[in-house]
Write a protein that holds these residues in place. Structure first.
Motif, PDB file in Angstrom:
ATOM      1  N   TYR A 271       0.830  -1.092  -0.169  1.00 48.94           N
ATOM      2  CA  TYR A 271       0.029  -0.055  -0.025  1.00 48.94           C
ATOM      3  C   TYR A 271       0.759   0.990  -0.071  1.00 48.94           C
ATOM      4  O   TYR A 271       0.610   2.237  -0.783  1.00 48.94           O
ATOM      5  N   VAL A 272       1.806   0.929   1.016  1.00 51.99           N
ATOM      6  CA  VAL A 272       2.789   2.439   0.839  1.00 51.99           C
ATOM      7  C   VAL A 272       3.459   2.635  -0.456  1.00 51.99           C
ATOM      8  O   VAL A 272       3.754   3.762  -0.687  1.00 51.99           O
ATOM      9  N   GLN A 273       4.033   1.631  -1.018  1.00 53.29           N
ATOM     10  CA  GLN A 273       4.609   1.501  -2.215  1.00 53.29           C
ATOM     11  C   GLN A 273       3.855   2.298  -3.518  1.00 53.29           C
ATOM     12  O   GLN A 273       4.011   3.119  -4.151  1.00 53.29           O
ATOM     13  N   GLN A 274       2.558   2.083  -3.237  1.00 53.96           N
ATOM     14  CA  GLN A 274       1.426   2.284  -4.402  1.00 53.96           C
ATOM     15  C   GLN A 274       1.144   3.931  -3.958  1.00 53.96           C
ATOM     16  O   GLN A 274       1.142   4.598  -4.954  1.00 53.96           O
ATOM     17  N   LEU A 275       1.328   4.354  -2.666  1.00 53.54           N
ATOM     18  CA  LEU A 275       0.877   5.571  -2.380  1.00 53.54           C
ATOM     19  C   LEU A 275       2.284   6.535  -3.035  1.00 53.54           C
ATOM     20  O   LEU A 275       2.027   7.662  -3.522  1.00 53.54           O
ATOM     21  N   GLU A 276       3.294   5.988  -2.778  1.00 54.13           N
ATOM     22  CA  GLU A 276       4.402   6.716  -3.338  1.00 54.13           C
ATOM     23  C   GLU A 276       4.434   6.890  -4.812  1.00 54.13           C
ATOM     24  O   GLU A 276       4.611   7.894  -5.450  1.00 54.13           O
ATOM     25  N   THR A 277       4.034   5.739  -5.582  1.00 50.32           N
ATOM     26  CA  THR A 277       3.808   5.724  -7.228  1.00 50.32           C
ATOM     27  C   THR A 277       2.903   7.033  -7.530  1.00 50.32           C
ATOM     28  O   THR A 277       3.062   7.467  -8.526  1.00 50.32           O
ATOM     29  N   SER A 278       1.896   6.826  -6.753  1.00 51.12           N
ATOM     30  CA  SER A 278       0.604   7.871  -7.127  1.00 51.12           C
ATOM     31  C   SER A 278       1.246   8.948  -6.920  1.00 51.12           C
ATOM     32  O   SER A 278       0.793   9.990  -7.631  1.00 51.12           O
ATOM     33  N   ARG A 279       1.893   9.348  -5.826  1.00 52.71           N
ATOM     34  CA  ARG A 279       2.206  10.705  -5.497  1.00 52.71           C
ATOM     35  C   ARG A 279       3.089  11.218  -6.509  1.00 52.71           C
ATOM     36  O   ARG A 279       3.167  12.432  -6.998  1.00 52.71           O
ATOM     37  N   LEU A 280       4.238  10.328  -6.943  1.00 52.14           N
ATOM     38  CA  LEU A 280       5.146  10.767  -8.266  1.00 52.14           C
ATOM     39  C   LEU A 280       4.141  10.955  -9.644  1.00 52.14           C
ATOM     40  O   LEU A 280       4.343  11.933 -10.070  1.00 52.14           O
ATOM     41  N   LYS A 281       3.281  10.282  -9.713  1.00 52.60           N
ATOM     42  CA  LYS A 281       2.167  10.456 -10.772  1.00 52.60           C
ATOM     43  C   LYS A 281       1.756  12.008 -10.881  1.00 52.60           C
ATOM     44  O   LYS A 281       1.581  12.576 -11.687  1.00 52.60           O
ATOM     45  N   LEU A 282       1.092  12.227  -9.723  1.00 48.72           N
ATOM     46  CA  LEU A 282       0.347  13.415  -9.523  1.00 48.72           C
ATOM     47  C   LEU A 282       1.374  14.604  -9.669  1.00 48.72           C
ATOM     48  O   LEU A 282       0.848  15.497 -10.199  1.00 48.72           O
ATOM     49  N   ALA A 283       2.425  14.600  -9.018  1.00 44.97           N
ATOM     50  CA  ALA A 283       3.417  15.506  -9.159  1.00 44.97           C
ATOM     51  C   ALA A 283       3.526  15.848 -10.847  1.00 44.97           C
ATOM     52  O   ALA A 283       3.691  17.010 -11.260  1.00 44.97           O
ATOM     53  N   GLN A 284       3.968  14.690 -11.435  1.00 50.02           N
ATOM     54  CA  GLN A 284       4.104  14.807 -12.951  1.00 50.02           C
ATOM     55  C   GLN A 284       3.041  15.293 -13.711  1.00 50.02           C
ATOM     56  O   GLN A 284       3.100  16.376 -14.378  1.00 50.02           O
ATOM     57  N   LEU A 285       1.783  15.165 -13.293  1.00 50.09           N
ATOM     58  CA  LEU A 285       0.530  15.409 -13.952  1.00 50.09           C
ATOM     59  C   LEU A 285       0.363  16.997 -13.827  1.00 50.09           C
ATOM     60  O   LEU A 285       0.081  17.875 -14.623  1.00 50.09           O
TER      61      LEU A 285
END
Lengths: 356, 99
Positions: free
Chosen positions: A95-109
């Motif tokens: 779950y934590v890993q997913q959150l990390e990736t989502s955070r990265l994606k959000l920053a990119q978007l």
């Protein structure tokens, strides 16, 4: 703390937990006075402290047979707890890993969005805040859904018409059905009016049509004179008067189409000129931008005029022709477009992996 | 308003237009194709252009340009002109009032 290989479930019933030898192991590992309990919890919280005294150890030794069967259950439970805790830890990690990736994606978007906004600002200048990003999508999304329904409904109406044509149906009844199909086309033009208000460029691009249909697109739809060309061969024989009327209608159509086409060309030229000379920092940047935007708005008017021509052509044809001829004409026109759509599917099947 | 009426009566075929309006241009092209020469008044080049536009709105053409007058009467805008043409009546009307 040191991690023991065993865990204790919490309870007040201290006396029955472990057989003698395990107790001594515990006493070796920990301070004899206290032991640590771990519950089936991923964070390994220290929940209970259990105090052991040598008296209790003696009691345990005496009840060894009873405690052995009980301790088996406890062992099983402890093992299950360990397993559950392990799985829980793994889940948490995922779950934590997913959150990390989502955070990265959000920053990119967010970065992309900012970039796009800035580019949009360059073109739109002072009037940038007029919903460049927001409302456009939803109007078109609902149009696409409505259009897909319209296609289904039209298919049903035309099939109905076809079936009725095989019978010896009376003229008045047939006329009603013809009018229904014509009015359904009016529904489409009404939908397109709203869509043009939301995004005229989308309509003109033909993204809502199949690829082969797009090839024939004229200002966001079919060319009125094409309707006449497609339908005429299916309608012979016509009277002389009818032929003359159709010829006149076609002639007028072509003239009107030419006028609108030339208007569109002028629109392109005007827009190209105004954008060529549009430069941020130039003296009249804002008014130039406003002018360019005004030009873009007139695209909506062109689409409305083109749709008006289409509707008028349909109406006039249905009046020049007899009811039966009009019905046949509508069927022929629809089937023509079905063939264009089928061709599009065949085409995209022929080139797999390429966009249709 | 009086100016509009005066201009309309003076000119058999009159189009109020704007130099920047491409739809107005399309109607002019159509008239050219029909071999008539309307009087074209580009209101954005006139000092009282704004008043003329307001007056046209009140006349009932919805204020949309082009505003086409034939024989002193307001025919309408692009839509009305196209409808007239497809019904075959425009040419006749134009011929009656052509210069």
């Amino acid at each position: 703390m040191t991690t023991p290989t065993t865990q204790f479930a919490p309870s007040g019933r201290l006396g029955l937990y472990e057989p003698m030898h395990q107790m001594s192991m515990w006493e070796d590992t920990f301070d004899g006075d206290t032991a640590v309990c771990m519950i089936n919890d991923a964070d390994s919280k220290i929940d209970d402290k259990i105090e052991y005294t040598s008296d209790k150890s003696v009691e345990l030794a005496e009840d060894s047979r009873a405690t052995r069967s009980i301790s088996e259950k406890i062992q099983r439970r402890l093992a299950q707890n360990r397993e559950a805790a392990r799985k829980s830890r793994l889940r948490k990690k995922a779950y934590v890993q997913q959150l990390e990736t989502s955070r990265l994606k959000l920053a990119q978007l967010e970065l992309e969005l900012e970039r796009a906004r800035q580019q949009g600002m360059l073109i739109a200048g002072a009037t940038a805040h007029m919903g460049l990003c927001g409302t456009v999508g939803s109007g078109i999304a609902s149009f696409e859904i409505e259009y897909s329904h319209w296609l289904d409904q039209q298919e049903r109406k035309i099939t109905e018409l076809k079936n009725v044509l095989h019978t010896s149906v009376g003229d008045p009844e047939l006329r009603v059905m013809v009018e229904r199909v014509l009015s359904h086309y009016c529904d489409l033009f009404r939908m397109k009016r709203e869509a043009a208000r939301a995004d005229a460029f989308y309509l003109v691009s033909g993204m809502w049509r199949t690829s082969v249909e797009r090839f024939f697109l004229w200002i966001g739809g079919f060319k009125p004179s094409e309707l006449i060309n497609v339908v005429m061969p299916q309608l012979q024989p016509l009277t002389d008067q009818q032929t003359a009327n159709v010829d006149n209608l076609k002639h007028s159509c072509v003239q009107a189409e030419d006028a609108l086409s030339q208007g569109m060309e002028k629109l392109q030229q005007t827009l190209a000129q105004s954008v060529t000379f549009l430069a941020p920092g130039a003296g009249n940047y804002c008014s130039q931008t406003a002018f360019a935007l005004e030009n873009l708005e007139s695209l909506e008017s062109f689409i409305n005029q083109a749709d008006h021509l289409r509707q008028q052509t349909l109406q006039h044809m249905s009046r020049i022709l007899t009811t039966r001829q009009a019905a046949n004409g509508l069927v022929a026109f629809w089937e023509y477009f079905q063939r264009l759509r089928t061709l599009s599917s065949l085409w995209s099947a022929r080139c797999p992996g390429e966009a249709a | 308003m009086e100016k509009i009426v005066k201009l309309a009566s003076e000119n058999g075929i009159l189009i109020f237009s704007k130099s920047t309006c491409c739809l107005c241009y399309a109607v002019q092209i159509l008239f050219k194709e029909l071999r008539v020469q309307p009087r074209i008044i580009e209101i954005d080049t006139l000092p009282d252009g704004v008043e003329i536009e307001k007056a046209l709105k009140r006349l009932g053409s919805g204020g949309s340009l082009p505003a086409v007058f034939i024989g002193g009467k307001l025919v309408g805008s692009t839509k009305e002109v196209m409808s007239l043409h497809l019904s075959g009546n425009l040419v006749q009307l134009l011929r009656q009032h052509a210069v």
